[in-house]
Design a protein around this motif. Sequence first.
Motif, PDB file in Angstrom:
ATOM      1  N   ARG A 309      -1.656  61.368 -23.865  1.00 25.26           N
ATOM      2  CA  ARG A 309      -2.207  60.307 -23.027  1.00 25.26           C
ATOM      3  C   ARG A 309      -1.073  59.448 -22.449  1.00 25.26           C
ATOM      4  NH1 ARG A 309      -7.086  57.984 -23.822  1.00 25.26           N
ATOM      5  NH2 ARG A 309      -7.087  58.709 -25.993  1.00 25.26           N
ATOM      6  N   GLU A 310      -0.137  59.062 -23.296  1.00 30.30           N
ATOM      7  CA  GLU A 310       0.965  58.197 -22.847  1.00 30.30           C
ATOM      8  C   GLU A 310       1.840  58.899 -21.817  1.00 30.30           C
ATOM      9  OE1 GLU A 310       1.500  55.640 -27.009  1.00 30.30           O
ATOM     10  OE2 GLU A 310       2.678  57.463 -26.642  1.00 30.30           O
ATOM     11  N   ASN A 311       2.002  60.193 -21.937  1.00 26.76           N
ATOM     12  CA  ASN A 311       2.833  60.925 -20.986  1.00 26.76           C
ATOM     13  C   ASN A 311       2.125  61.144 -19.650  1.00 26.76           C
ATOM     14  OD1 ASN A 311       5.617  62.102 -21.938  1.00 26.76           O
ATOM     15  ND2 ASN A 311       4.298  62.071 -23.746  1.00 26.76           N
ATOM     16  N   ILE A 312       0.823  61.380 -19.691  1.00 33.04           N
ATOM     17  CA  ILE A 312       0.091  61.575 -18.428  1.00 33.04           C
ATOM     18  C   ILE A 312       0.010  60.268 -17.644  1.00 33.04           C
ATOM     19  CG2 ILE A 312      -2.167  62.121 -17.424  1.00 33.04           C
ATOM     20  CD1 ILE A 312      -2.553  64.225 -19.533  1.00 33.04           C
ATOM     21  N   THR A 313      -0.131  59.149 -18.356  1.00 31.93           N
ATOM     22  CA  THR A 313      -0.276  57.847 -17.682  1.00 31.93           C
ATOM     23  C   THR A 313       1.062  57.140 -17.484  1.00 31.93           C
ATOM     24  OG1 THR A 313      -0.644  56.724 -19.805  1.00 31.93           O
ATOM     25  CG2 THR A 313      -2.595  57.518 -18.609  1.00 31.93           C
ATOM     26  N   TYR A 314       2.168  57.808 -17.825  1.00 29.48           N
ATOM     27  CA  TYR A 314       3.479  57.158 -17.743  1.00 29.48           C
ATOM     28  C   TYR A 314       3.786  56.726 -16.300  1.00 29.48           C
ATOM     29  CZ  TYR A 314       8.444  56.288 -18.229  1.00 29.48           C
ATOM     30  OH  TYR A 314       9.681  55.685 -18.222  1.00 29.48           O
ATOM     31  N   GLY A 315       4.226  55.486 -16.166  1.00 26.99           N
ATOM     32  CA  GLY A 315       4.642  54.976 -14.863  1.00 26.99           C
ATOM     33  C   GLY A 315       3.545  54.298 -14.079  1.00 26.99           C
ATOM     34  N   LEU A 316       2.307  54.382 -14.536  1.00 25.50           N
ATOM     35  CA  LEU A 316       1.214  53.736 -13.813  1.00 25.50           C
ATOM     36  C   LEU A 316       1.173  52.251 -14.144  1.00 25.50           C
ATOM     37  CD1 LEU A 316      -1.680  56.338 -14.210  1.00 25.50           C
ATOM     38  CD2 LEU A 316      -0.144  56.023 -12.258  1.00 25.50           C
ATOM     39  N   ASP A 317       0.985  51.412 -13.129  1.00 26.74           N
ATOM     40  CA  ASP A 317       0.908  49.966 -13.354  1.00 26.74           C
ATOM     41  C   ASP A 317      -0.530  49.460 -13.300  1.00 26.74           C
ATOM     42  OD1 ASP A 317       0.473  50.403 -10.713  1.00 26.74           O
ATOM     43  OD2 ASP A 317       2.090  49.117  -9.964  1.00 26.74           O
ATOM     44  N   ARG A 318      -1.457  50.340 -13.610  1.00 29.12           N
ATOM     45  CA  ARG A 318      -2.877  49.970 -13.648  1.00 29.12           C
ATOM     46  C   ARG A 318      -3.511  50.606 -14.874  1.00 29.12           C
ATOM     47  NH1 ARG A 318      -5.998  54.307 -11.788  1.00 29.12           N
ATOM     48  NH2 ARG A 318      -4.783  56.000 -10.839  1.00 29.12           N
ATOM     49  N   SER A 319      -4.599  50.044 -15.316  1.00 36.99           N
ATOM     50  CA  SER A 319      -5.306  50.626 -16.454  1.00 36.99           C
ATOM     51  C   SER A 319      -6.051  51.880 -15.989  1.00 36.99           C
ATOM     52  CB  SER A 319      -6.281  49.614 -17.054  1.00 36.99           C
ATOM     53  OG  SER A 319      -7.212  49.194 -16.073  1.00 36.99           O
ATOM     54  N   VAL A 320      -6.094  52.870 -16.843  1.00 33.94           N
ATOM     55  CA  VAL A 320      -6.690  54.158 -16.494  1.00 33.94           C
ATOM     56  C   VAL A 320      -7.712  54.524 -17.562  1.00 33.94           C
ATOM     57  CG1 VAL A 320      -6.246  56.571 -15.962  1.00 33.94           C
ATOM     58  CG2 VAL A 320      -4.512  54.857 -15.447  1.00 33.94           C
ATOM     59  N   SER A 321      -8.868  54.959 -17.126  1.00 32.39           N
ATOM     60  CA  SER A 321      -9.919  55.353 -18.067  1.00 32.39           C
ATOM     61  C   SER A 321      -9.674  56.777 -18.559  1.00 32.39           C
ATOM     62  CB  SER A 321     -11.289  55.281 -17.404  1.00 32.39           C
ATOM     63  OG  SER A 321     -11.387  56.247 -16.361  1.00 32.39           O
ATOM     64  N   ASP A 322     -10.288  57.104 -19.685  1.00 30.77           N
ATOM     65  CA  ASP A 322     -10.172  58.465 -20.212  1.00 30.77           C
ATOM     66  C   ASP A 322     -10.740  59.483 -19.235  1.00 30.77           C
ATOM     67  OD1 ASP A 322      -8.953  57.545 -22.442  1.00 30.77           O
ATOM     68  OD2 ASP A 322     -10.604  57.961 -23.836  1.00 30.77           O
ATOM     69  N   GLU A 323     -11.777  59.076 -18.501  1.00 32.43           N
ATOM     70  CA  GLU A 323     -12.391  60.003 -17.534  1.00 32.43           C
ATOM     71  C   GLU A 323     -11.388  60.399 -16.454  1.00 32.43           C
ATOM     72  OE1 GLU A 323     -13.777  57.282 -18.675  1.00 32.43           O
ATOM     73  OE2 GLU A 323     -15.441  58.132 -19.834  1.00 32.43           O
ATOM     74  N   ILE A 370      -0.756  64.082 -10.385  1.00 33.24           N
ATOM     75  CA  ILE A 370      -2.107  64.026  -9.808  1.00 33.24           C
ATOM     76  C   ILE A 370      -2.702  62.637 -10.017  1.00 33.24           C
ATOM     77  CG2 ILE A 370      -4.468  64.877 -10.101  1.00 33.24           C
ATOM     78  CD1 ILE A 370      -3.258  67.650 -10.713  1.00 33.24           C
ATOM     79  N   LEU A 371      -2.505  62.079 -11.222  1.00 31.41           N
ATOM     80  CA  LEU A 371      -3.044  60.755 -11.530  1.00 31.41           C
ATOM     81  C   LEU A 371      -2.332  59.668 -10.728  1.00 31.41           C
ATOM     82  CD1 LEU A 371      -5.234  59.645 -13.416  1.00 31.41           C
ATOM     83  CD2 LEU A 371      -3.448  59.204 -15.101  1.00 31.41           C
TER      84      LEU A 371
END
Length: 457
Positions: A309-323, A370-371
Motif C-alpha cells: 500500500r505504501e509503495n503504490i501510494t508513494y508520492g501522492l499528496d492526497r488521501s487515497v481510498s482502498d478502492e 496509474i494512481l
Amino acid sequence: MISRTTEDTTRLSSFFAVDLGGILSSLYLLIGTFVILFSYNWRLAAVEAFIIPLVIVVGIVNGRLSYKWTNRVQRSLAKLTELLSELLVNIPLIKTFTKENVEEERGKEYIDKLYLAKLMFTFITKLIRLLNEMINVLQTIIVIVLGIYLVSKNIITLPVWIAFYLYARSLTSSVATVMNSWANLKTCQGAVRRLSEITSEPLEPYESVSQKMKPNDELSFDQVTFSYADHTVLRNVTFNIPSGKTTAIIGPSGAGKSTIFNLIERFYKADEGVIRLGDLSIDQYNLQEWRNSIGCVSQETRLFSGTIRENITYGLDRSVSDEEIIDAAKEAFAWDFISSFELGLDTDVGEGGNNLSGGQRQRIAIARVILKNPGLLLLDEATSNLDAETESMVNQALKKLSSGRTTIIIAHRLSTIEAADQIILLGDEHVRDVGHHTSLLERSPIYKQMIDIQKSF
C-alpha cells in the motif's frame, strides 16, 4: 555519504555536547586559579606560568597531528564503508563468478589501511598523553622543591604551600582539558570540511515562482547539448514531442535515450540549448509542480521497504481510498498476486522489494503511476521483467493509460516501436531521423537495419 552522515556528524555532536561545555568551565577555573595562586605567592605562581606554556605547546602539536590523522582515518573508513555497501548489493554476482576470495582479500586490504591509520592515531594520542604526564611530574617536583625551600625560609607557611599545591594541580588539569578540547576541535575541523562539501551543494529550486502548467502544450528540444564530464552524449539535438501522442526513442546503447529522460525530469540541466513546454523553458515552471506532472516507469523498479500500500501510494499528496488502490492494482494486473498474500495491501515488500519477484515489483510500479495519473508519461521498457502473458496484459494497461496522454517510450522491442505515433532515431550524439514506422522504413537505412535485426530474433 554514509560515512560523512554518521561518523562526522557524531564527532561534531560530541564536541558541542561535551567538549564545548568543558572548555567554558575549564577557562573559568583557569583564570580563577591563576588569580588565587598569585595571591598566595608570586614565586610559585611564576613556576606555573612557566609550566603552562609547555602544556599549551603540547596541546597545539596534538591538535595538528589529530587533524592530520583523523582525516586519514576518515578517508580509510569511507573507503571501507563504500566497499561494504558495494559488496552487500552484489553478493549474487560475486558468488556467480566465485570471487569470494578475491573480495575477501580486497576487504582485508581496506581493513588493514584503516587499522594502520587508527593505530598511528592512537599511538600519537598516547604519546601526547605521556608528554602531559611528564609535564605534570615536572611541575610536581618543582612545586615541592620550591615549596620546601620557601617554607624553610618562612616566606610562606605550610598550609599555604599545601593549598597552593592543590590549586596548581587543578590549574594544569584545566589547561589539559582546554588543550584536549582544542585537539578535538581540530579533529572536528576535518569533519566540518567534509560535511560542508555536502551542505554547500545548491538545493533544487522547489520554491521558485510557478508558471501555469499547460499539459496540452508540445514538449520540444531546441539545439540541446549535454555532456557527462568530458563525454558528450547529445549535441545540438532538436525534436518535438507531440501532445497527447506516443513517441518512441530508439538508438544504440549510449546514444542518450536515458539522458533525454533525465533532462525532461530536470535531474540535469542542458549545457546548451533549451527544452520547452509550449513557449516557455521547462526551467521556468515550478520544479515540484513539474515533477508531479510526470510519471516514470523504468527497467530498474525502485521500491521502499514497507507495505505494498505504501509503495503504490508513494508520492501522492492526497488521501487515497482502498478502492482507488485496488482499481490501480487491477489495471496494472497486480491485484491477483496482491490478493493472494495473507495481508494483501499490508504485505511487507522487504528491503528494496526483495520479498517480491521482478515482475511483481514492476507491476506495483506501474500501479503507482496509474494512481498518480500524470500528464506526461515516461516508460523505459516498462515490461522488460515480465513474462509473455503478463507483458501482454500490462501492455494493455499501459496503452489505456497512455491514451490521450503525452507518452515517451525508450523502445527496443519491435511491437512497441511499430505502435508509436512518432519515432526518434538517435545516434552519434545527434537525431538521425524522426518519423513513424512506415516512413522511416522507406527512407532510413539505419532504421531498416535495426528493424531487420529485431525481426531476425
